[in-house]
Design an enzyme around this catalytic site. Sequence first.
Site, PDB file in Angstrom:
ATOM      1  N   GLY A   1       0.784  -1.240   0.000  1.00 49.24           N
ATOM      2  CA  GLY A   1       0.000   0.000   0.000  1.00 49.24           C
ATOM      3  C   GLY A   1       0.807   1.278   0.000  1.00 49.24           C
TER       4      GLY A   1
ATOM      5  N   GLU B   1       4.178  -6.763   1.861  1.00 52.59           N
ATOM      6  CA  GLU B   1       3.981  -7.247   0.489  1.00 52.59           C
ATOM      7  C   GLU B   1       3.625  -6.089  -0.448  1.00 52.59           C
ATOM      8  OE1 GLU B   1       1.230 -10.357   1.458  1.00 52.59           O
ATOM      9  OE2 GLU B   1      -0.428  -8.942   1.572  1.00 52.59           O
ATOM     10  N   PRO B   2       4.622  -5.287  -0.786  1.00 48.83           N
ATOM     11  CA  PRO B   2       4.394  -4.158  -1.679  1.00 48.83           C
ATOM     12  C   PRO B   2       4.280  -4.588  -3.141  1.00 48.83           C
ATOM     13  CG  PRO B   2       6.699  -4.264  -1.021  1.00 48.83           C
ATOM     14  CD  PRO B   2       6.023  -5.396  -0.335  1.00 48.83           C
ATOM     15  N   GLY B   3       3.439  -3.885  -3.887  1.00 47.78           N
ATOM     16  CA  GLY B   3       3.324  -4.133  -5.324  1.00 47.78           C
ATOM     17  C   GLY B   3       3.668  -2.868  -6.076  1.00 47.78           C
ATOM     18  N   ARG B   4       2.744  -1.869  -5.962  1.00 49.87           N
ATOM     19  CA  ARG B   4       2.884  -0.605  -6.687  1.00 49.87           C
ATOM     20  C   ARG B   4       4.249   0.065  -6.457  1.00 49.87           C
ATOM     21  NH1 ARG B   4      -1.658   2.396  -7.716  1.00 49.87           N
ATOM     22  NH2 ARG B   4      -2.681   1.244  -6.042  1.00 49.87           N
TER      23      ARG B   4
ATOM     24  N   ARG C   1      -7.470   2.443 -14.979  1.00 56.19           N
ATOM     25  CA  ARG C   1      -7.455   3.067 -13.650  1.00 56.19           C
ATOM     26  C   ARG C   1      -8.142   4.438 -13.613  1.00 56.19           C
ATOM     27  NH1 ARG C   1      -3.327   4.493 -11.493  1.00 56.19           N
ATOM     28  NH2 ARG C   1      -3.876   4.074  -9.327  1.00 56.19           N
TER      29      ARG C   1
ATOM     30  N   CYS D   1     -15.212   2.475 -27.298  1.00 61.94           N
ATOM     31  CA  CYS D   1     -16.549   3.056 -27.430  1.00 61.94           C
ATOM     32  C   CYS D   1     -17.200   3.303 -26.073  1.00 61.94           C
ATOM     33  CB  CYS D   1     -17.417   2.149 -28.282  1.00 61.94           C
ATOM     34  SG  CYS D   1     -16.806   2.099 -29.945  1.00 61.94           S
ATOM     35  N   GLU D   2     -16.631   4.174 -25.325  1.00 62.49           N
ATOM     36  CA  GLU D   2     -17.166   4.579 -24.018  1.00 62.49           C
ATOM     37  C   GLU D   2     -16.756   6.029 -23.811  1.00 62.49           C
ATOM     38  OE1 GLU D   2     -18.794   2.758 -21.646  1.00 62.49           O
ATOM     39  OE2 GLU D   2     -18.665   0.885 -22.773  1.00 62.49           O
TER      40      GLU D   2
ATOM     41  N   TYR E   1      -0.887  -2.248 -11.930  1.00 59.29           N
ATOM     42  CA  TYR E   1      -2.349  -2.306 -12.119  1.00 59.29           C
ATOM     43  C   TYR E   1      -2.799  -1.772 -13.478  1.00 59.29           C
ATOM     44  CZ  TYR E   1      -1.875  -3.141  -7.158  1.00 59.29           C
ATOM     45  OH  TYR E   1      -1.483  -3.656  -5.952  1.00 59.29           O
TER      46      TYR E   1
HETATM   47  C1  LIG Z   1      -3.512  -8.147   0.394  1.00 57.38           C
HETATM   48  C2  LIG Z   1      -2.751  -7.194  -0.418  1.00 57.38           C
HETATM   49  N1  LIG Z   1      -1.417  -7.150  -0.282  1.00 57.38           N
HETATM   50  C3  LIG Z   1      -0.657  -6.315  -1.033  1.00 57.38           C
HETATM   51  C4  LIG Z   1      -1.247  -5.462  -1.948  1.00 57.38           C
HETATM   52  C5  LIG Z   1      -0.348  -4.563  -2.746  1.00 57.38           C
HETATM   53  O1  LIG Z   1      -0.646  -3.236  -2.564  1.00 57.38           O
HETATM   54  P1  LIG Z   1       0.250  -2.115  -3.255  1.00 57.38           P
HETATM   55  O2  LIG Z   1       0.357  -2.480  -4.696  1.00 57.38           O
HETATM   56  O3  LIG Z   1      -0.498  -0.866  -3.051  1.00 57.38           O
HETATM   57  O4  LIG Z   1       1.562  -2.128  -2.573  1.00 57.38           O
HETATM   58  C6  LIG Z   1      -2.620  -5.462  -2.100  1.00 57.38           C
HETATM   59  C7  LIG Z   1      -3.269  -4.543  -3.051  1.00 57.38           C
HETATM   60  O5  LIG Z   1      -4.431  -4.401  -3.174  1.00 57.38           O
HETATM   61  C8  LIG Z   1      -3.411  -6.369  -1.325  1.00 57.38           C
HETATM   62  O6  LIG Z   1      -4.733  -6.411  -1.441  1.00 57.38           O
END
Ligand SMILES: Cc1ncc(COP(=O)(O)O)c(C=O)c1O
Length: 435
Positions: free
Chosen positions: A248, A290-293, A330, A361-362, A390
């Site tokens: 997050g 657990e970072p993604g973004r 997004r 077409c939106e 995302y």
């Molecule tokens: C359970 C969980 N972990 C990790 C993430 C990754 O979040 P972010 O990409 O914001 O770091 C998410 C994103 O929705 C999530 O639902």
Amino acid sequence: MKLFGTSKINENGNLSIGGVDTVELAKEFKTPLYVMDQELIETTIDKMKEAFKSSRFGTQIAYAGKAFLTTGMAKLVEKKGLELDVVSGGELYTAYKAGFPMNRVHMHGNNKTYEELEMAVDYGIKEIVIDNEDEIEKIEKICKEKGKKQAVLIRIDPGIEAHTHSYIKTSGLTSKFGISLFQANLFDIVKRINNSQYLDFRGFHTHIGSQIFQSVFFIFALEEIFKYLDKLKKELGIVVHTVNMGGGFGVYYKEGDDPKPIEEVLKEIITYTEAMEIKYQIGFSELNIEPGRSIVGNAGTTLYTVGGIKETVGGKKYVFVDGGMSDNIRTALYQAEYEAGIVNKLEEKAEDEVTVAGKLCESGDILIQKGKLQKAEVGDILAITTTGAYCYTMSSNYNRMIKPAVVFVKDGKAKVAVKRETGDDLIRNDEIFEL
Ligand SMILES: Cc1ncc(COP(=O)(O)O)c(C=O)c1O
């Protein structure tokens, strides 16, 4: 337009990423095109690993695959020594086919199907994160049938309302995710899992939302969790092994965004957790995130070709590009905001106020509602930055759009991570049935 990582204006006056000219990339791989700056992903991971360390407990970072996952990305995550968080059978399969070590995989989801849970147990993944009570019985049944014991965490919702868009907020008293810390029977649920002969109770997980700029929300969540761990230890004698704080961490998308450097946020989380550990003396073993973004967001740039420019009688100026909500939903989904630039005009002032619209077409097929751009002309290559998270993972074939290629660029070379789809890909599963 802010440039990240290896992005720069090269000797031809063009945007280059990973030492590769984006005009050449657009020619070779066609547009739309997702470009991932591999070096930026790698250096971001290195910074995170360096900052997220403690002498009081173990630490572990799992990459949240939902942000961006392909077999190549799974390989890179493995090479960089991270664990991997998956949320579906599809993500798990991707990791499995990439040869990602299954004992480094965590699985999430508020409604994992029986088949997905079976797959997770069969593959021997590290942990399943239990999201709700119905899941407990399902996992026990699968483990009983297979004669296995599965390590699990419980996803709890500490009721923290982080300041972010409601669609990417995952905590609060009405969230669809996790079991509320304030739910009266949470103790019973913990006891049940802890006593199960098929489940190995490892601890708690929480994820309060995404694109969070104020780290104080993570601190609030930690505080609630530690109070609960203390209660659990005192009243039930249970000491958990793992606390997972989810992801997050916010990233820069557009002017005005001012995220703290990720290393600072992670150090704050470590410092605060150490303080909590000193205060409560829980004796837990491992802190996970657990970072993604924050790993891939700024590393991604999408290239488009400008196909038309329209000034409406109402005074709005559109720049039309050859992609749209099918490669980046997004903006349409939760009013995300981006910056853009014309790749061979970045040295010119961005003074034209425009709306960048897709070709679907939106009316809602907009990529940038209101942004400043250099003077665009038909045929220009337009880059939108911070599309690494995302976008590809949320892409669709709406309007039977073909999905763009994904290339990783590094040291002057571009490598295909996902091939551009073809018309045949679109109809691969279609059947012409008897009419
Ligand atoms: C359970 C969980 N972990 C990790 C993430 C990754 O979040 P972010 O990409 O914001 O770091 C998410 C994103 O929705 C999530 O639902």
